[in-house]
Design an enzyme around this catalytic site. Structure first.
Site, PDB file in Angstrom:
ATOM      1  N   THR A 117     -10.399  12.849  15.322  1.00  0.00           N
ATOM      2  CA  THR A 117      -9.987  13.393  16.829  1.00  0.00           C
ATOM      3  C   THR A 117     -10.889  12.972  17.378  1.00  0.00           C
ATOM      4  OG1 THR A 117      -8.904  14.649  17.477  1.00  0.00           O
ATOM      5  CG2 THR A 117     -10.719  15.158  15.774  1.00  0.00           C
ATOM      6  N   TYR A 158     -11.349  23.581  16.474  1.00  0.00           N
ATOM      7  CA  TYR A 158     -10.421  21.986  15.372  1.00  0.00           C
ATOM      8  C   TYR A 158     -12.140  20.829  15.641  1.00  0.00           C
ATOM      9  CZ  TYR A 158      -8.126  17.756  15.339  1.00  0.00           C
ATOM     10  OH  TYR A 158      -7.440  16.759  14.858  1.00  0.00           O
TER      11      TYR A 158
END
Length: 311
Positions: A124, A146
């Site tokens: 990501t 995250y």
């Protein structure tokens, strides 16, 4: 080719599964059907996949026993399964176990696959930190649990490559939207609010955030472009997204124009860890993978609207 997809019932995983199945690959997937968002949506995706003849295994990669349910003789692995986003309802343990422990368990399985050609980790842009505008060589500065745990997962996979245990690469995705997008994500939420006269929860300052909004069809093409390029991709990281840059306000405008409505907002305090700017630097992917995203924001939002109306 026999391909394993983790997180197959999710947003992007289900699209990649269908795309590869349509190319006559043998596709099998695993998903734990987490209740992070309504399980009914993932069940709907899995039912559509099964109707096409794609096997979907329900198991949790955080448990070591899950790998015993996976098939043998896998040639490619696309690893999507993860705890996504920066929701306040997700604990650090959720991120640690889903993103790091599950990845390590999957690697244990991958190392047993004698025919494995490439392990493709799905990363990501959050790995870069609050501003994700860089080439793949920059030092990551993740600013959320995250981002931190996705970086750890990425490095676990690339470590196996460095040790010559398997061939692997990691793809860092940018602001994906389109049909099947999670209900907590921007465009699905905007469409829901616009169509159903709901109020959109707006985090302070977010309308000026800049994003490389990338339609899922362009993401799928980028992800699958690694197939057949195992030597080129081994040990590498690639940014996958569009170079076009939009403010969140422009995203809102696109939805309002399509729906011919004005969306109401509920102002909320700033959200910790929210990225201020993402702009995909895809020079490397363009050169080595011949990657060239083409879908405009207007085209992509129209596609997502058609899906949402049907849903």
């Amino acid at each position: 080719m026999k391909i394993l997809i983790t997180g197959i019932a999710g947003f992007i995983g289900s699209h990649v599964a269908e795309y590869l199945h349509n190319l006559d690959h043998e596709v099998v997937g695993i998903d734990n059907f987490s209740d992070y968002y309504p399980v009914t949506l993932k069940k709907k995706n899995s039912e559509a996949l099964r109707a096409k003849g794609i096997e979907v295994i329900e198991a949790d990669l955080r448990e070591t026993s899950a790998i015993h349910k996976l098939p043998e003789n896998i040639e490619y692995i696309f690893h999507f399964a993860a705890q996504p986003g920066i929701a306040a309802t997700s604990t650090f343990e959720d991120y640690l176990t889903n993103n790091v422990i599950a990845t390590q368990n999957l690697l244990t399985y991958a190392l047993q696959q004698e025919h494995l050609k490439l392990f493709v980790n799905i990363g990501t842009s959050s790995i870069y930190g609050l501003n994700a505008t860089f080439a793949e060589t920059v030092v990551p500065k993740p600013a959320s649990h995250y981002g931190v745990t996705k970086l750890a997962a990425e490095q676990l996979v690339l470590c196996s490559s460095r040790l010559n245990q398997l061939k692997a690469c990691s793809l860092r995705l940018y602001s994906v939207y389109g049909s099947r997008e999670r209900p907590d994500k921007l465009f699905t939420k905007l469409l829901d609010c616009g169509l159903n006269d709901k109020t959109f929860p707006l985090f302070e300052g977010s309308l000026s955030h800049l994003r490389s909004f990338t339609h899922v069809s362009d993401i799928v093409k980028g992800i699958t472009s690694v197939i057949g390029k195992e030597e080129v991709c081994n040990g590498e990281i690639f940014n996958i997204g569009t170079e076009a840059e939009y403010t969140t306000q422009q995203g809102v405008d696109a939805v309002e124009k399509l729906l011919n409505t004005t969306i109401k907002f509920n102002q909320l305090p700033p959200r910790s860890g929210d990225q201020q700017r993402t702009k995909a630097n895809i020079d490397k992917a363009r050169e080595l993978l011949n990657y060239n995203p083409t879908v405009t924001l207007e085209e992509g939002v129209a596609e997502q609207l058609a899906w949402f109306r049907e849903l």
